[in-house]
Scaffold this motif. Structure first.
Motif, PDB file in Angstrom:
ATOM      1  N   GLY A 268      -6.571   2.149   0.427  1.00  0.00           N
ATOM      2  CA  GLY A 268      -6.429   0.723   0.698  1.00  0.00           C
ATOM      3  C   GLY A 268      -6.864  -0.115  -0.487  1.00  0.00           C
ATOM      4  O   GLY A 268      -7.803   0.241  -1.196  1.00  0.00           O
TER       5      GLY A 268
ATOM      6  N   GLY B 296       0.802  -1.213   0.000  1.00  0.00           N
ATOM      7  CA  GLY B 296       0.000   0.000   0.000  1.00  0.00           C
ATOM      8  C   GLY B 296       0.834   1.262   0.000  1.00  0.00           C
ATOM      9  O   GLY B 296       1.856   1.345   0.672  1.00  0.00           O
TER      10      GLY B 296
ATOM     11  N   HIS C 120      -8.661 -12.350   3.769  1.00  0.00           N
ATOM     12  CA  HIS C 120      -8.860 -10.970   3.326  1.00  0.00           C
ATOM     13  C   HIS C 120      -7.809 -10.087   4.011  1.00  0.00           C
ATOM     14  O   HIS C 120      -7.510 -10.262   5.188  1.00  0.00           O
ATOM     15  CB  HIS C 120     -10.266 -10.485   3.696  1.00  0.00           C
ATOM     16  CG  HIS C 120     -10.537  -9.086   3.266  1.00  0.00           C
ATOM     17  ND1 HIS C 120     -10.913  -8.758   1.987  1.00  0.00           N
ATOM     18  CD2 HIS C 120     -10.474  -7.922   3.952  1.00  0.00           C
ATOM     19  CE1 HIS C 120     -11.074  -7.449   1.900  1.00  0.00           C
ATOM     20  NE2 HIS C 120     -10.815  -6.919   3.082  1.00  0.00           N
TER      21      HIS C 120
ATOM     22  N   ASP D 196     -10.248   1.127  -2.237  1.00  0.00           N
ATOM     23  CA  ASP D 196     -11.143   1.985  -1.472  1.00  0.00           C
ATOM     24  C   ASP D 196     -11.916   2.880  -2.443  1.00  0.00           C
ATOM     25  O   ASP D 196     -11.434   3.143  -3.558  1.00  0.00           O
ATOM     26  CB  ASP D 196     -10.335   2.907  -0.543  1.00  0.00           C
ATOM     27  CG  ASP D 196      -9.882   2.218   0.728  1.00  0.00           C
ATOM     28  OD1 ASP D 196     -10.417   1.156   1.066  1.00  0.00           O
ATOM     29  OD2 ASP D 196      -8.964   2.772   1.388  1.00  0.00           O
TER      30      ASP D 196
ATOM     31  N   HIS E 210      -8.328  -3.746  -1.062  1.00  0.00           N
ATOM     32  CA  HIS E 210      -8.926  -4.874  -0.355  1.00  0.00           C
ATOM     33  C   HIS E 210      -8.703  -6.119  -1.207  1.00  0.00           C
ATOM     34  O   HIS E 210      -9.259  -6.230  -2.304  1.00  0.00           O
ATOM     35  CB  HIS E 210     -10.423  -4.634  -0.138  1.00  0.00           C
ATOM     36  CG  HIS E 210     -10.686  -3.395   0.659  1.00  0.00           C
ATOM     37  ND1 HIS E 210     -11.044  -3.444   1.980  1.00  0.00           N
ATOM     38  CD2 HIS E 210     -10.605  -2.076   0.328  1.00  0.00           C
ATOM     39  CE1 HIS E 210     -11.191  -2.207   2.436  1.00  0.00           C
ATOM     40  NE2 HIS E 210     -10.927  -1.360   1.452  1.00  0.00           N
TER      41      HIS E 210
ATOM     42  N   VAL F  13      -6.268  -5.748   3.802  1.00  0.00           N
ATOM     43  CA  VAL F  13      -6.296  -4.411   3.215  1.00  0.00           C
ATOM     44  C   VAL F  13      -4.864  -3.880   3.236  1.00  0.00           C
ATOM     45  O   VAL F  13      -4.238  -3.814   4.287  1.00  0.00           O
ATOM     46  CB  VAL F  13      -7.227  -3.454   3.996  1.00  0.00           C
ATOM     47  CG1 VAL F  13      -7.235  -2.074   3.348  1.00  0.00           C
ATOM     48  CG2 VAL F  13      -8.638  -4.029   4.069  1.00  0.00           C
ATOM     49  N   THR F  14      -4.346  -3.533   2.053  1.00  0.00           N
ATOM     50  CA  THR F  14      -2.972  -3.040   1.990  1.00  0.00           C
ATOM     51  C   THR F  14      -2.854  -1.680   2.661  1.00  0.00           C
ATOM     52  O   THR F  14      -3.811  -0.905   2.712  1.00  0.00           O
ATOM     53  CB  THR F  14      -2.474  -2.925   0.537  1.00  0.00           C
ATOM     54  OG1 THR F  14      -3.269  -1.966  -0.156  1.00  0.00           O
ATOM     55  CG2 THR F  14      -2.513  -4.271  -0.171  1.00  0.00           C
TER      56      THR F  14
END
Length: 185
Positions: free
Chosen positions: A91, A87, A100, A122, A93, A102-103
């Motif tokens: 984010g 990231g 799962h 996002d 996902h 989120v970066t």
């Protein structure tokens, strides 16, 4: 340039694509990252959104920067590379099976070769640094480190926490690589 402190437009000396057409962007993405099963769009962004891809493609190792509001789904193909998404802003996902993540600047998503996955940014989009490693490169390097042939396909966890003491060296290596790419024009 540190991953968490990336300039607004990193890797500018290495433009690969800048377009508003989602299909065109996905074609550039598949070519640069040697993805054999082309990604499919799962969320179509506003047609005015510009999708940006910068990086240095190589048959066994590609490092790049992506900025997009396009969600994608990648099917299973054993010839696809390992993908590591780090990231930078917003984010991403990422879902792989029942996992799962989120970066974020301190969290990466790792996609194994052959694993289908879903990646949705996002609202407003996400910016990531993405590294592709060919299966042959990963197998060769790991076998050399172990000093023996591998027993099977290498598989990594989806989430890679870059904020732990155990990953400090990896984080520094990635930061150094990106900093050197910025200086090389």
């Amino acid at each position: 340039m540190a991953i968490g402190a990336a300039p607004a437009e990193p890797l500018t000396p290495y433009p690969l694509a800048s377009c508003t057409d989602a299909d065109e962007f996905l074609q550039h993405l598949a070519k640069a990252y040697e993805i054999k099963s082309p990604p499919r769009p799962v969320s179509l962004p506003d047609k005015r959104d510009t999708h940006v891809l910068r990086g240095v493609p190589h048959p066994h190792f590609t490092v790049g920067y992506l900025r997009s509001s396009l969600g994608t789904q990648l099917g299973a193909a054993a010839t696809n590379p390992y993908l590591i998404h780090l990231g930078s802003a917003g984010g991403l996902h990422v879902t792989r099976g029942s996992q799962h993540v989120v970066t974020a600047p301190s969290v990466a998503a790792v996609i194994n070769t052959g694993d289908p996955h879903l990646a949705v940014p996002d609202p407003g989009g996400a910016a990531i640094f993405s590294v592709a490693l060919s299966r042959s490169l990963v197998d060769q390097e790991l076998a050399a480190l172990l000093n023996r042939p591998l027993d099977g396909t290498v598989s990594f966890d989806l989430a890679l926490d870059l904020g732990t003491p155990a990953t400090t060296g990896l984080r520094r290596a990635l930061d150094g690589l990106l900093a050197n790419m910025e200086l090389d024009d």
